[in-house]
Design a protein around this motif. Structure first.
Motif, short mmCIF file in Angstrom:
data_model
loop_
_atom_site.label_atom_id
_atom_site.label_comp_id
_atom_site.label_asym_id
_atom_site.label_seq_id
_atom_site.Cartn_x
_atom_site.Cartn_y
_atom_site.Cartn_z
N THR A 1 -10.97 10.46 -5.90
CA THR A 1 -11.97 9.84 -6.75
C THR A 1 -13.18 9.34 -5.96
N TYR A 2 -12.99 8.96 -4.71
CA TYR A 2 -14.14 8.57 -3.89
C TYR A 2 -15.10 9.75 -3.72
N ALA A 3 -14.55 10.92 -3.38
CA ALA A 3 -15.37 12.11 -3.24
C ALA A 3 -16.05 12.46 -4.56
N ALA A 4 -15.33 12.29 -5.67
CA ALA A 4 -15.90 12.59 -6.98
C ALA A 4 -17.08 11.67 -7.29
N ALA A 5 -16.94 10.38 -6.98
CA ALA A 5 -18.03 9.44 -7.21
C ALA A 5 -19.25 9.81 -6.37
N LYS A 6 -19.01 10.17 -5.12
CA LYS A 6 -20.13 10.52 -4.25
C LYS A 6 -20.75 11.86 -4.65
N ALA A 7 -19.94 12.77 -5.22
CA ALA A 7 -20.50 14.02 -5.74
C ALA A 7 -21.45 13.72 -6.90
N TRP A 8 -21.08 12.76 -7.73
CA TRP A 8 -21.97 12.36 -8.82
C TRP A 8 -23.27 11.78 -8.26
N VAL A 9 -23.17 10.93 -7.25
CA VAL A 9 -24.37 10.33 -6.65
C VAL A 9 -25.29 11.42 -6.10
N ARG A 10 -24.70 12.39 -5.42
CA ARG A 10 -25.51 13.48 -4.85
C ARG A 10 -26.22 14.28 -5.94
N SER A 11 -25.46 14.69 -6.96
CA SER A 11 -26.05 15.48 -8.03
C SER A 11 -27.08 14.68 -8.82
N PHE A 12 -26.76 13.44 -9.11
CA PHE A 12 -27.69 12.57 -9.84
C PHE A 12 -29.01 12.41 -9.09
N THR A 13 -28.92 12.18 -7.79
CA THR A 13 -30.13 11.96 -7.01
C THR A 13 -30.99 13.22 -6.94
N GLU A 14 -30.35 14.37 -6.81
CA GLU A 14 -31.12 15.61 -6.83
C GLU A 14 -31.86 15.77 -8.16
N GLY A 15 -31.17 15.49 -9.25
CA GLY A 15 -31.83 15.59 -10.55
C GLY A 15 -32.95 14.58 -10.70
N LEU A 16 -32.74 13.37 -10.18
CA LEU A 16 -33.78 12.35 -10.23
C LEU A 16 -35.00 12.77 -9.43
#
Length: 254
Positions: free
Chosen positions: A151-166
């Motif tokens: 779940t830690y990796a999953a949370a950080k994957a969200w952060v990465r994808s979110f930031t790219e979209g932002l």
């Protein structure tokens, strides 16, 4: 110089961000749960760098606390408090447990801090910054975002994808978004999580000061994905091209 707001500022990479930004003459807003530790740090920064430092104690798993930090980010500034020109979403922690049979409340707490708070605070900062036509958002993820590491990796994957979209949405606004993806770094992070890393080879480790220096340099250049060190850029490239079955096998070994 612009005011920088740092979450998780009392330890680890957040502490290093505070010192480097203060040395560069940025006023600071320090966010973390431990008010006493924040006050001690604020006093040291004021004495050493001569900058203004605001202490904002907050538990980012608590919605009311997140809202209070968001209000500071959305503020155009008044009196001695300038508008925040750099947001560093750094707060986070490892649950260090298996998901199945683990404490689900701990997992939800981690998501609140590393996903929901990042979203809410980025939204508040982006609104204020785009209105002024300048600013930067730096979200701390991890090379783990490319793995199947729980779940830690999953949370950080969200952060990465979110930031790219932002970053795509902010193009030509005068505001940038950068995601920092370090590997293993010498901080308090693993000790606090109770993770035994004694068997990790020395070559795997990065120094916090170099990670933060590289991240801030990438923010200044408008880089979207910041991966400090050639070895972790190589590891990231390998993780992107490996079959996901192989990546999952590594996660299973972990």
């Amino acid at each position: 110089m612009a005011t920088a707001l740092i979450t998780g500022a009392s330890a680890g990479l957040g502490l290093e961000f505070a010192w480097q930004l203060a040395t560069a003459r940025h006023d600071l807003v320090l966010v973390a749960r431990d008010e006493d530790r924040l006050q001690d740090l604020a006093g040291q920064l004021r004495a050493a760098a001569g900058v203004r430092v605001q202490v904002l104690p907050a538990d980012l798993s608590v919605p009311d606390d997140v809202a209070r930090v968001a209000r500071r980010l959305a503020s155009p500034g008044a009196g001695d408090e300038g508008p925040v020109g750099l947001l560093v979403n750094n707060a986070g922690f490892a649950t260090h447990q298996r998901f199945v049979g683990g404490d689900v409340d701990l997992e939800v707490n981690a998501l609140d801090v590393m996903v929901e708070a990042v979203l809410v605070l980025s939204h508040a900062a982006a609104g204020q910054m785009t209105a002024r036509g300048r600013g930067a958002i730096l979200n701390v993820a991890s090379v783990a975002a490319l793995t199947a590491g729980g779940t830690y990796a999953a949370a950080k994957a969200w952060v990465r994808s979110f930031t790219e979209g932002l970053a795509v949405e902010l193009k030509d606004s005068g505001v940038t978004a950068t995601v920092l993806c370090p590997g293993f770094t010498h901080t308090e992070f693993h000790d606090r999580a109770g993770v035994d890393v004694s068997g990790m080879p020395g070559i795997a480790w990065l120094n916090a000061d170099r990670v933060v220096t590289a991240a801030l340099a990438d923010v200044r250049r408008g880089v979207v994905i910041s991966t400090p060190s050639a070895r972790y850029r190589l590891a990231s490239a390998a993780l992107r091209v490996l079959p996901r079955t192989a990546v999952r096998a590594v996660g299973s070994y972990r």
